[in-house]
Motif scaffolding. Structure first.
Motif, short mmCIF file in Angstrom:
data_model
loop_
_atom_site.label_atom_id
_atom_site.label_comp_id
_atom_site.label_asym_id
_atom_site.label_seq_id
_atom_site.Cartn_x
_atom_site.Cartn_y
_atom_site.Cartn_z
N ASN A 180 0.79 -1.23 0.00
CA ASN A 180 0.00 0.00 0.00
C ASN A 180 0.83 1.28 0.00
O ASN A 180 0.46 2.26 -0.65
N LYS A 181 1.93 1.28 0.73
CA LYS A 181 2.78 2.48 0.78
C LYS A 181 3.36 2.79 -0.61
O LYS A 181 3.41 3.94 -1.04
N ILE A 182 3.76 1.75 -1.32
CA ILE A 182 4.32 1.93 -2.67
C ILE A 182 3.21 2.33 -3.64
O ILE A 182 3.41 3.19 -4.50
N ILE A 183 2.03 1.76 -3.48
CA ILE A 183 0.88 2.14 -4.33
C ILE A 183 0.63 3.65 -4.18
O ILE A 183 0.45 4.35 -5.17
N ALA A 184 0.66 4.13 -2.94
CA ALA A 184 0.44 5.57 -2.69
C ALA A 184 1.53 6.41 -3.35
O ALA A 184 1.23 7.46 -3.93
N MET A 185 2.77 5.97 -3.27
CA MET A 185 3.88 6.70 -3.91
C MET A 185 3.68 6.77 -5.43
O MET A 185 3.89 7.82 -6.04
N LEU A 186 3.28 5.66 -6.01
CA LEU A 186 3.08 5.61 -7.47
C LEU A 186 1.87 6.45 -7.88
O LEU A 186 1.88 7.08 -8.93
N ARG A 187 0.85 6.46 -7.05
CA ARG A 187 -0.35 7.27 -7.36
C ARG A 187 -0.03 8.75 -7.38
O ARG A 187 -0.56 9.50 -8.20
N LYS A 188 0.84 9.19 -6.48
CA LYS A 188 1.25 10.60 -6.46
C LYS A 188 1.88 10.96 -7.80
O LYS A 188 1.78 12.09 -8.24
N ARG A 189 2.49 10.00 -8.41
CA ARG A 189 3.19 10.23 -9.68
C ARG A 189 2.22 10.35 -10.85
O ARG A 189 2.48 11.06 -11.79
N TYR A 190 1.10 9.60 -10.79
CA TYR A 190 0.17 9.61 -11.93
C TYR A 190 -0.53 10.94 -12.09
O TYR A 190 -0.87 11.63 -11.22
#
Length: 190
Positions: A180-190
């Motif tokens: 989940n933490k990595i998902i959140a990091m990647l979402r910030k990028r999108y």
């Protein structure tokens, strides 16, 4: 792993900068020599082991940061793939109950790995290099739950939309593994 036939690769893997200096003084062309069995260069060997000082030395001496091995992996793939060694795990397990020293050792190793990646990317390594499986360093960082590495890769413009040969993007990997933490990091990028 850890045994190389070529002395330059072995010295780089061992982090023996003095030996490396001697070998390259004798024959400077050995800076980018490739192992016959796997195609690793001294730079890749040093990155497999996480030897920051050795990596800096090789880069200062113009090692080819883009050279890939037989799996089409470059130095950045190995930094993204790097895991703790058995000795690291033992130290962490033994020292965890003692004032959380194991936890601090683990954090330090993660910081060192992120610093190594920054050195490579600042030296113009290809953040989106693709290996034979279609994986980029960001794919590996997501597979291995590398919280400190993902932001570094994203800051250097790692592409989040690239699919590997399994058809997975880094986001798909993080979702499948429920990181989940990595998902959140990647979402910030999108």
């Amino acid at each position: 792993l850890g045994f190389y036939c070529h002395p330059t690769c072995q010295a780089a893997y061992d982090g023996d900068v003095q030996r490396l200096y001697q070998l390259l003084k004798e024959d400077p062309s050995q800076i980018d020599v490739q192992e016959e069995h796997n195609g690793d260069t001294p730079l890749i060997a040093a990155c497999r082991r996480g030897n920051l000082r050795t990596v800096k030395y090789l880069l200062e001496n113009k090692a080819d940061i883009h050279r890939a091995n037989k799996k089409n992996r470059t130095c950045v793939h190995y930094v993204a793939r790097k895991t703790f060694s058995v000795l690291d795990y033992l130290m962490i397990a033994i020292l965890m109950p003692v004032l959380l020293l194991g936890y601090f050792i683990m954090l330090q190793k993660q910081r060192e790995n992120a610093a190594l990646m920054e050195v490579l990317l600042n030296a113009s390594a290809n953040v989106n290099a693709v290996d034979k499986q279609g994986n980029t360093p960001l794919h590996y960082a997501c597979q291995r739950k590398k919280h400190r590495l993902v932001p570094v890769l994203l800051r250097f413009k790692a592409k989040t939309s690239l699919k590997n040969k399994d058809g997975e993007t880094p986001m798909a990997i993080a979702k499948r593994l429920r990181f989940n933490k990595i998902i959140a990091m990647l979402r910030k990028r999108y």
